[in-house]
Structures are given as C-alpha cells and as structure tokens.
Enzyme design. Sequence first.
Site: not given
Length: 175
Positions: A46, A100-101, A104, A132, A153-154, A160, A166
């Site tokens: 990610g 990091e992407d 959460d 998050k 959720f994104v 993805d 992605r």
Amino acid sequence: MINILDKTFVPFISKEDIENRITALAARISKDYEQSCPVFLVVLNGAFLFASELVKRIPLTCEITFIRLSSYSQTESTGTVTEIIGIDKTLENRDVIIIEDIVDTGLTMSQLLKEIGKMSPKTVEIATLLHKPEALKTPVDMRYKGFEIANKFVVGYGLDYEGIGRNLDSIYVLG
C-alpha cells in the site's frame, strides 16, 4: 463515483490535497533529518505510491528498503499480522522512518515497531499518509501524519480493495 468489483466508492481526498500534504511532510522530514542519512522502510504494497512521492521530495542522502506485511481480508483488519518479505538492511544505530499508507487498528505498526526495536536503531519514526484514530486498538505514536480520517474503508493512492484500486491518483471512500 467508481466501482471496484462489488463496491461503489466516492471521491474523498483529491490528488491536489494529497500532493500538497506530501510536500509539507517532506519539508518537515528534510528539516528534522538534515544532519542524518535516514533509512526509509516502506511497507508494501500500500505505501509504494506515498513513499515514491514522499522520498523524491526529500533532498537528503538516504536509503530506502521495503517490507511486506499483511493484516487485511477484504475490507476488515484480521487482527493478525503476517510478515511476507522481511527487512534486508542493518538498522543498528540508524535513524529509521517507516513509511505506511494507513494506520488504523495500530496492530500491524505495533508489531513492526517491536521487531525493528530488536535491531537497535538510533531512532524510529512513522510517516503515514492516513490515520484512523477511532479505529486504534493499540496506541501508536506517529510523528508524520498526512490526514486523519474517520473509520471508513478507503481505496486509491496505493490502497486497494481485493488488490484493485491502488493506481487511482486520489482517495475514494466506500459509498
């Protein structure tokens, strides 16, 4: 609006907003590490787009390496982290910045921080595109945060749904 497999997503964070925020984060990191040669540890898959855009805006001498972890199944965190590809650099007495992407639950990052800690780095910081806060199950200190978002959720910009989405240059949220 976009459709990915059986889900519909709507625009959430624009390409321009993402680029502006990455530029600001890169400036902070460049200032904070101007006397260092940091190691950027990119969490795949990610974070690849975020990492690429971030590090090319950082004019420092640095190293970049990758680790692949997994903790998601479809749209939910499994709570279990699986290391797929490990760290291939020595981190002893080095300044490490994990890229990091999204953070959460914090479970993946918490486990990664423990593993990196065993390698005796000088410092360890986290740069995440998304955070998050309401989803956190374990506290994680993140020095460089792009955007704080709700527990939704994104997809896009490296994130993805079942391996798809992605490549989108903006971030979309499940509609």
